[in-house]
Design a protein around this motif. Structure first.
Motif, PDB file in Angstrom:
ATOM      1  N   ARG A 153       0.860  -1.191   0.000  1.00 38.25           N
ATOM      2  CA  ARG A 153       0.000   0.000   0.000  1.00 38.25           C
ATOM      3  C   ARG A 153       0.893   1.237   0.000  1.00 38.25           C
ATOM      4  O   ARG A 153       1.854   1.327   0.749  1.00 38.25           O
ATOM      5  CB  ARG A 153      -0.913   0.027   1.224  1.00 38.25           C
ATOM      6  CG  ARG A 153      -2.018  -0.989   1.169  1.00 38.25           C
ATOM      7  CD  ARG A 153      -3.050  -0.783   2.270  1.00 38.25           C
ATOM      8  NE  ARG A 153      -3.873   0.401   2.051  1.00 38.25           N
ATOM      9  CZ  ARG A 153      -4.885   0.450   1.191  1.00 38.25           C
ATOM     10  NH1 ARG A 153      -5.195  -0.594   0.465  1.00 38.25           N
ATOM     11  NH2 ARG A 153      -5.594   1.557   1.059  1.00 38.25           N
TER      12      ARG A 153
ATOM     13  N   GLU B 118      -4.226   6.591   1.138  1.00 36.01           N
ATOM     14  CA  GLU B 118      -3.665   5.259   0.914  1.00 36.01           C
ATOM     15  C   GLU B 118      -4.239   4.679  -0.373  1.00 36.01           C
ATOM     16  O   GLU B 118      -5.385   4.944  -0.733  1.00 36.01           O
ATOM     17  CB  GLU B 118      -3.993   4.310   2.073  1.00 36.01           C
ATOM     18  CG  GLU B 118      -3.369   4.705   3.399  1.00 36.01           C
ATOM     19  CD  GLU B 118      -3.596   3.646   4.471  1.00 36.01           C
ATOM     20  OE1 GLU B 118      -3.753   2.461   4.099  1.00 36.01           O
ATOM     21  OE2 GLU B 118      -3.644   4.006   5.655  1.00 36.01           O
TER      22      GLU B 118
ATOM     23  N   ASP C 155      -7.309  -5.797   2.860  1.00 33.01           N
ATOM     24  CA  ASP C 155      -7.045  -5.392   1.479  1.00 33.01           C
ATOM     25  C   ASP C 155      -7.196  -6.577   0.534  1.00 33.01           C
ATOM     26  O   ASP C 155      -7.773  -6.455  -0.550  1.00 33.01           O
ATOM     27  CB  ASP C 155      -5.621  -4.831   1.358  1.00 33.01           C
ATOM     28  CG  ASP C 155      -5.400  -3.597   2.212  1.00 33.01           C
ATOM     29  OD1 ASP C 155      -6.318  -2.774   2.311  1.00 33.01           O
ATOM     30  OD2 ASP C 155      -4.306  -3.465   2.790  1.00 33.01           O
TER      31      ASP C 155
ATOM     32  N   CYS D  53       0.245  -4.907   2.575  1.00 35.77           N
ATOM     33  CA  CYS D  53      -1.216  -5.020   2.535  1.00 35.77           C
ATOM     34  C   CYS D  53      -1.718  -5.868   3.694  1.00 35.77           C
ATOM     35  O   CYS D  53      -1.053  -6.813   4.120  1.00 35.77           O
ATOM     36  CB  CYS D  53      -1.661  -5.632   1.213  1.00 35.77           C
ATOM     37  SG  CYS D  53      -1.763  -4.431  -0.130  1.00 35.77           S
TER      38      CYS D  53
ATOM     39  N   ALA E 240      -3.716   0.830  -2.904  1.00 33.34           N
ATOM     40  CA  ALA E 240      -3.015  -0.419  -3.172  1.00 33.34           C
ATOM     41  C   ALA E 240      -2.004  -0.205  -4.295  1.00 33.34           C
ATOM     42  O   ALA E 240      -2.301   0.434  -5.307  1.00 33.34           O
ATOM     43  CB  ALA E 240      -4.009  -1.506  -3.569  1.00 33.34           C
TER      44      ALA E 240
ATOM     45  N   THR F 195      -0.895   4.489  -8.914  1.00 27.22           N
ATOM     46  CA  THR F 195      -1.181   3.075  -8.605  1.00 27.22           C
ATOM     47  C   THR F 195      -2.244   2.449  -9.488  1.00 27.22           C
ATOM     48  O   THR F 195      -2.311   1.215  -9.602  1.00 27.22           O
ATOM     49  CB  THR F 195      -1.645   2.938  -7.144  1.00 27.22           C
ATOM     50  OG1 THR F 195      -2.885   3.639  -6.968  1.00 27.22           O
ATOM     51  CG2 THR F 195      -0.602   3.496  -6.170  1.00 27.22           C
TER      52      THR F 195
END
Length: 319
Positions: A233, A269, A305, A301, A271, A255
């Protein structure tokens, strides 16, 4: 037909349909004797249907399932004699004392009075309930009542115990009590199939985790293995509230994921499947957005997640 018991549970191409609803769509699963397998999935994923089939409460439409070597469809009595179950709702009789509940269950298992008394006393001692053995179970605290449920599931020393959302509705202290009791079962070599809505519970207790969604197994592995597939993350802390939206745009660009924004902590935040490369892109994007960054980095993660990523992906594919 009795199969090898090296595997406590073997599920082969299991299907179950309720009218137009496909609850199970070709589930394949194997649980090794002596391990804790956590079964995760959103509401309606098929977990309860699968548990009902494994405990002989429901017949599959097709496919096969074996529990402790016995076929759940053709040898249900054999299956029932080798499993214990504790559901999310207490099944003990609140009017009977803790001792009377366990003594009655032992008698129903067909043992004599002396043996039933010894079984009840041993289980009460094991689950730290001796001091309240003479009190009605209805007067127990949530944690004590859950420990009594687990003790009841162990009458007859079944090699497999099914725990169906065992800590639902419990306060944090009672949940910790239940986790400790489950840990004692594991130490004794009992195989456990655990369904839970609490990912922390699966992370803490399970040897392996199976994620099921829309009636299919979408992932399986240890907690560490599942977390590794989800990558990292990206975490960004900014200097001012007014910069959060710009930081979120930068994180999304870097991302390709939808970021989460915590305005109180001034944190964004997202992933990041490619880790360090995403971090480099994020730094460039934040500079373009003229965001004053206090702190930026990568974190591992969580199981949350992983779960959200797997189940949302499965639902997008289905749609």
């Amino acid at each position: 037909m009795h199969t090898s018991t090296a595997s406590a549970i073997i599920i082969d191409d299991l299907h179950k349909k309720y009218r137009t609803n496909h609850a199970l769509r070709g589930v394949e699963l194997e649980v090794t004797a002596g391990e804790v397998m956590a079964l995760l999935g959103p509401n309606g994923a098929g977990k309860t249907t699968l548990v009902k089939i494994l405990t002989t409460l429901l017949e599959p439409d097709s496919g096969r399932a074996f529990v402790n070597g016995w076929n759940v469809s053709t040898e249900p009595e054999k299956v029932r004699s080798t499993i214990g179950m504790a559901g999310q709702y207490s099944t003990v009789d609140g009017l009977l004392t803790g001792f009377e509940n366990l003594y009655l269950l032992a008698k129903l298992r067909g043992v004599g009075r002396r043996t039933a008394r010894r079984v009840a006393d041993d289980l009460l001692s094991r689950f730290r309930l001796t001091d309240v053995a003479g009190r009605p179970a209805g007067a127990y605290s949530g944690g004590m009542r859950r420990r009594l449920d687990l003790a009841a599931a162990l009458v007859g020393s079944p090699p497999l115990v099914v725990l169906d959302e065992p800590t639902t509705g419990l306060d944090p202290e009672s949940r910790l009590d239940t986790w400790e009791a489950v840990g004692e079962l594991v130490a004794d070599g009992t195989t456990i199939l655990l369904t839970t809505q609490y990912l922390e519970e699966a992370d803490r207790l399970a040897d392996r985790i199976t994620v099921i969604d829309r009636g299919r197994v979408v992932a399986e592995g240890t907690s560490d293995e599942l977390k590794a597939t989800a990558g990292n993350r990206l975490v960004v802390y900014v200097a001012g509230d007014h910069q959060l939206d710009a930081a979120a745009r930068a994180a999304a660009q870097a991302t390709g994921a939808i970021p989460t924004v915590d305005r109180r902590a001034r944190r964004v935040e997202a992933a990041a499947t490619d880790g360090r490369a995403a971090l480099g892109r994020a730094l460039a994007a934040l500079e373009r957005e003229d965001v004053e960054v206090l702190e930026i980095g990568l974190s591992r993660c969580t199981l949350d997640d992983v779960f959200l990523g797997l189940t949302s992906h499965a639902r997008r594919e289905a749609a």
